[in-house]
Enzyme design. Structure first.
Site, PDB file in Angstrom:
ATOM      1  N   TYR A 164      41.632  36.880  35.183  1.00 57.42           N
ATOM      2  CA  TYR A 164      40.805  36.703  36.367  1.00 57.42           C
ATOM      3  C   TYR A 164      39.352  36.777  35.955  1.00 57.42           C
ATOM      4  O   TYR A 164      38.981  37.533  35.058  1.00 57.42           O
ATOM      5  CB  TYR A 164      41.117  37.794  37.401  1.00 57.42           C
ATOM      6  CG  TYR A 164      40.142  37.863  38.548  1.00 57.42           C
ATOM      7  CD1 TYR A 164      40.268  37.019  39.642  1.00 57.42           C
ATOM      8  CD2 TYR A 164      39.092  38.762  38.530  1.00 57.42           C
ATOM      9  CE1 TYR A 164      39.364  37.069  40.687  1.00 57.42           C
ATOM     10  CE2 TYR A 164      38.186  38.827  39.570  1.00 57.42           C
ATOM     11  CZ  TYR A 164      38.327  37.980  40.646  1.00 57.42           C
ATOM     12  OH  TYR A 164      37.429  38.032  41.674  1.00 57.42           O
ATOM     13  N   MET A 165      38.492  36.010  36.608  1.00 57.90           N
ATOM     14  CA  MET A 165      37.061  36.035  36.305  1.00 57.90           C
ATOM     15  C   MET A 165      36.275  35.855  37.596  1.00 57.90           C
ATOM     16  O   MET A 165      36.577  34.969  38.401  1.00 57.90           O
ATOM     17  CB  MET A 165      36.679  34.932  35.315  1.00 57.90           C
ATOM     18  CG  MET A 165      35.188  34.937  34.961  1.00 57.90           C
ATOM     19  SD  MET A 165      34.743  33.593  33.847  1.00 57.90           S
ATOM     20  CE  MET A 165      35.023  32.183  34.921  1.00 57.90           C
TER      21      MET A 165
END
Length: 217
Positions: A164-165
């Site tokens: 995730y970013m």
């Protein structure tokens, strides 16, 4: 019409020169005249260049962890060295002896800069490269998704680095901070590990609620 007129005006004087120097070449115009001028100016600079002697001083040091690194002498007697300040072997030897006597001084550590959000990084690269921000954004997004999320080759296996970013956040997950501190302390020693991790926040609204990324195990 204006472009054609410029081609005729410039080409009447430049084309015969090219025909004599480069047999078989075509007529020159407004574009070729600028290119030829740049080439001539550069050639003139090369012809008048005069070699000047200068010396640089470099040294190889070993960190407490046993890793070598090369350092270059940039200041001497409180003054920054210009390129031609050490223009003889005598001056270079004197600087080398002086720097060896001062090599035992311990310099204060530099403060780490705060991390930048993805938008700030994209702005810097767009300004430096003179390209549109949208192109920078697409290239960075493709690189992140293909190399970091989809995975890189580690030990012969494709391993994803994050799952995730969040581009507007700068805070990291506690698990990631702990893993990084363990790696730095075990690899480089306690001298390279702050007593406590630095905490950063983002000005973006609601950006504090989630971490900037989620690393894989």
């Amino acid at each position: 019409m204006a472009r054609r007129a410029l081609d005729y005006l410039v080409g009447f004087t430049l084309s015969p020169v090219l025909w004599r120097k480069l047999p078989g070449s075509r007529s020159a115009g407004r574009v070729q005249s600028v290119a030829l001028r740049l080439i001539c100016e550069r050639e003139a600079e090369i012809e008048i260049f005069r070699a000047r002697e200068y010396w640089t001083i470099e040294a190889v040091f070993i960190t407490p962890g046993g890793a070598p690194f090369t350092a270059k002498l940039t200041h001497l007697n409180g003054k920054r060295l210009d390129q031609f300040d050490l223009n003889s072997q005598t001056l270079a030897e004197a600087a080398r002896r002086s720097s060896r006597r001062a090599s035992s001084r311990r310099l204060g550590g530099a403060q780490a800069r705060p991390p930048q959000s993805a938008a700030a990084v994209h702005d810097v690269h767009a300004a430096a490269g003179g390209i549109a921000k949208t192109r920078v954004w697409r290239a960075a997004d493709h690189a992140v998704r293909s190399a970091i999320i989809r995975g890189v080759d580690i030990g012969g296996e494709t391993t994803g680095l994050i799952t995730y970013m969040r581009t507007d956040g700068v805070q990291m997950a506690r698990e990631a901070i702990g893993a990084i501190r363990d790696h730095v302390g075990g690899t480089f020693g306690p001298n390279y590990l702050p007593g406590a991790p630095r905490e950063y926040t983002s000005r973006a609204k609601n950006a504090q609620r989630r971490t900037s990324d989620q690393a894989t195990d």
